[in-house]
Write an enzyme that holds these catalytic residues in place. Structure first.
Site, PDB file in Angstrom:
ATOM      1  N   ARG A   1       0.816  -1.219   0.000  1.00  0.00           N
ATOM      2  CA  ARG A   1       0.000   0.000   0.000  1.00  0.00           C
ATOM      3  C   ARG A   1       0.845   1.263   0.000  1.00  0.00           C
ATOM      4  O   ARG A   1       0.523   2.240  -0.679  1.00  0.00           O
ATOM      5  CB  ARG A   1      -0.919   0.013   1.216  1.00  0.00           C
ATOM      6  CG  ARG A   1      -2.065  -0.919   1.048  1.00  0.00           C
ATOM      7  CD  ARG A   1      -3.034  -0.786   2.167  1.00  0.00           C
ATOM      8  NE  ARG A   1      -4.309  -1.347   1.769  1.00  0.00           N
ATOM      9  CZ  ARG A   1      -5.259  -1.672   2.619  1.00  0.00           C
ATOM     10  NH1 ARG A   1      -5.087  -1.498   3.901  1.00  0.00           N
ATOM     11  NH2 ARG A   1      -6.390  -2.157   2.183  1.00  0.00           N
TER      12      ARG A   1
ATOM     13  N   LYS B   1     -16.725 -15.950   4.329  1.00  0.00           N
ATOM     14  CA  LYS B   1     -18.176 -15.862   4.517  1.00  0.00           C
ATOM     15  C   LYS B   1     -18.934 -15.338   3.319  1.00  0.00           C
ATOM     16  O   LYS B   1     -18.487 -14.397   2.664  1.00  0.00           O
ATOM     17  CB  LYS B   1     -18.449 -14.909   5.679  1.00  0.00           C
ATOM     18  CG  LYS B   1     -17.975 -15.409   7.012  1.00  0.00           C
ATOM     19  CD  LYS B   1     -18.445 -14.427   8.039  1.00  0.00           C
ATOM     20  CE  LYS B   1     -17.935 -14.751   9.421  1.00  0.00           C
ATOM     21  NZ  LYS B   1     -18.035 -13.573  10.265  1.00  0.00           N
TER      22      LYS B   1
ATOM     23  N   GLY C   1      -7.098  -7.270  -0.249  1.00  0.00           N
ATOM     24  CA  GLY C   1      -7.165  -8.179   0.898  1.00  0.00           C
ATOM     25  C   GLY C   1      -6.400  -9.460   0.665  1.00  0.00           C
ATOM     26  O   GLY C   1      -5.265  -9.450   0.192  1.00  0.00           O
TER      27      GLY C   1
ATOM     28  N   GLY D   1     -12.374  -3.825   1.111  1.00  0.00           N
ATOM     29  CA  GLY D   1     -13.760  -3.387   1.335  1.00  0.00           C
ATOM     30  C   GLY D   1     -14.183  -2.306   0.358  1.00  0.00           C
ATOM     31  O   GLY D   1     -15.313  -2.330  -0.155  1.00  0.00           O
TER      32      GLY D   1
HETATM   33  P1  AMP Z   1     -12.295 -13.055   3.408  1.00  0.00           P
HETATM   34  O1  AMP Z   1     -11.721 -12.008   4.292  1.00  0.00           O
HETATM   35  O2  AMP Z   1     -13.775 -13.225   3.533  1.00  0.00           O
HETATM   36  O3  AMP Z   1     -11.825 -12.953   1.960  1.00  0.00           O
HETATM   37  O4  AMP Z   1     -11.752 -14.427   3.959  1.00  0.00           O
HETATM   38  C1  AMP Z   1     -10.415 -14.760   3.928  1.00  0.00           C
HETATM   39  C2  AMP Z   1     -10.192 -15.822   4.926  1.00  0.00           C
HETATM   40  O5  AMP Z   1     -10.962 -16.952   4.618  1.00  0.00           O
HETATM   41  C3  AMP Z   1      -8.769 -16.281   4.993  1.00  0.00           C
HETATM   42  O6  AMP Z   1      -8.230 -15.931   6.241  1.00  0.00           O
HETATM   43  C4  AMP Z   1      -8.866 -17.793   4.832  1.00  0.00           C
HETATM   44  O7  AMP Z   1      -8.050 -18.503   5.745  1.00  0.00           O
HETATM   45  C5  AMP Z   1     -10.319 -18.072   5.142  1.00  0.00           C
HETATM   46  N1  AMP Z   1     -10.790 -19.307   4.508  1.00  0.00           N
HETATM   47  C6  AMP Z   1     -10.698 -19.638   3.207  1.00  0.00           C
HETATM   48  N2  AMP Z   1     -11.170 -20.876   3.001  1.00  0.00           N
HETATM   49  C7  AMP Z   1     -11.573 -21.361   4.199  1.00  0.00           C
HETATM   50  C8  AMP Z   1     -12.155 -22.581   4.642  1.00  0.00           C
HETATM   51  N3  AMP Z   1     -12.400 -23.576   3.780  1.00  0.00           N
HETATM   52  N4  AMP Z   1     -12.432 -22.711   5.960  1.00  0.00           N
HETATM   53  C9  AMP Z   1     -12.169 -21.721   6.822  1.00  0.00           C
HETATM   54  N5  AMP Z   1     -11.628 -20.527   6.470  1.00  0.00           N
HETATM   55  C10 AMP Z   1     -11.341 -20.350   5.172  1.00  0.00           C
END
Ligand code: AMP
Length: 401
Positions: A35, A203, A359, A382
């Protein structure tokens, strides 16, 4: 929106909102300077044009209190080295003494203000001092430059309210902000087809709005990472102890229905690497995604999914990737994310345009040292998602006046 190229900076003091929200280790060393590096050309252009930059940024979430671990002080040495100039650090952002220092800033020199989030008035528009705080920092510059795309989705004093204190012709965006918006517009506008989006990460709830929006734009949507298991459960699959959002099962089914209506092909991973615990050294099995045994959780996509996804990406002409395919921070569950990264790179080499959402997907591409092998790596997680959702970004609106 005007950019810095419209301004003659000669002898002018320039208030610049940058994004120095970088990860630091416990000794204050910068562990990823992506960044900061991105903002350097904007600062250099101002200095080379005779301008005197006063830089401001946030770091972390100190919640309106002075906390040493969130100080921007460790960044001074980095800036001196990159800019090859004197960088004066100022702790008290609003004092009259600081105003005097700013007025005495010499040509070629730079001031870095302490973390703006050490002040409650920065983030809280309802705070009685919010406007006063913005006006105090606005005094420092004749021109306001916002180059902090990563915080453009926040209506804060330094990103939005302060802009209103400047004449319209003197509020402009820096290079990063300009590039980020141009790249996001490439996928929002009239992307070359087939347009494939890859969504991953933990999520669905964080990304539901953008997925819905993308259904109107894309030809195919690849879904991996933790969020995929909510879809499998919604389809009646057995997902063991994989990540699931029980309250989003109906929503997941609804998304699949909508995709069908809109003729968007959805690709979910057929198989997973499942582990008996959330640990890099866990016992693992390659499993079918609808039959994950009890006590096992899917932590990465499997070989067949890697192949399927790479196949879809092979023909893509536009790609947007947001979110890892598995728990890529652990080496034993990083393969799926890396393979998808490789497929995106290959498609780019074959002429596709590829936008990597900020991210974790940006971190994954950087971990592969492949930032220059894709079309654009966004610095904003975000902010990019909100922009792609079709929301107005307060930091952008404030520049447009
Ligand atoms: P996000 O911030 O929503 O893009 O989520 C990223 C995070 O999702 C990372 O820290 C990953 O470790 C986690 N992640 C990805 N796949 C999985 C999974 N199958 N189970 C649990 N966490 C996950």
């Amino acid at each position: 929106m005007k950019s810095i190229s419209t301004i003659n900076f000669n002898e002018k003091r320039v208030l610049v909102r940058v994004d120095f929200n970088v990860p630091l280790d416990s000794d204050g060393n910068i562990t990823d300077d992506t960044r900061m590096k991105a903002c350097i050309p904007t600062i250099k252009a101002i200095v080379e044009n005779g301008g005197r930059p006063i830089l401001m940024s946030h770091l972390g979430r100190p919640k309106g209190e002075v906390q040493e671990k969130y100080s921007l002080k460790p960044i001074v040495e980095y800036l001196k080295k990159e800019l090859k100039t004197e960088v004066n650090f100022v702790e008290d952002i609003t004092s009259e003494e600081t105003f005097e220092k700013v007025k005495q800033l010499k040509e070629g020199e730079v001031i870095l203000l302490e973390n703006v989030r050490f002040y409650k008035a920065e983030t809280k528009t309802e705070n009685e001092n919010h406007k006063d705080f913005a006006q105090k920092i606005a005094r420092y510059g004749y021109v306001y430059v916002n180059d902090a795309f990563g915080t453009a989705h926040r209506k804060h004093a330094s990103t939005a309210t302060v802009a209103e204190c400047f004449d319209k012709k003197n509020r402009v965006c820096g290079y990063v902000m300009h590039q980020e918006l141009e790249n996001a517009k490439k996928v929002l506008g009239n992307p070359e087809r087939p347009f494939v989006a890859i969504m991953g990460g933990a999520k669905i709830s964080d990304k539901i709005m953008v997925i819905e929006k993308l259904l109107d734009k894309v030809d195919a949507l690849i879904i991996g990472g933790g969020m995929a298991y909510t879809f499998f459960k919604a389809q009646g699959g057995k997902i063991g102890s994989s990540l699931v959002e029980e309250d989003k099962l109906e929503l997941a089914s609804e998304l699949l229905r909508k995709a069908e209506e809109k003729n968007v092909k959805i690709y979910l991973p057929k198989d997973s690497i499942a582990a008996d615990k959330f640990d890099n050294n866990a016992t693992t099995k390659l499993v079918n995604n609808k039959e994950i045994p009890d006590g096992f959780m899917g932590l990465d996509i499997g070989k067949e999914a890697q192949k399927d996804f790479a196949n879809v990406l092979k023909d893509a002409k536009t790609i947007m990737w947001n979110g890892p395919m598995g728990v890529f921070e652990m080496s034993n569950f990083a393969e799926g994310t890396n393979k998808i990264g490789e497929a995106v790179i290959e498609a780019t080499q074959n002429g596709a345009y590829s936008l990597i959402g900020g991210g974790d997907s940006a971190a994954a591409i950087n971990q592969m040292n492949a930032g220059d092998k894709v079309s654009y790596v966004s610095t904003g997680g975000g902010a990019l998602l909100e922009y792609l959702e079709g929301k107005e970004l307060p930091g952008v609106v404030a520049l447009e006046g």
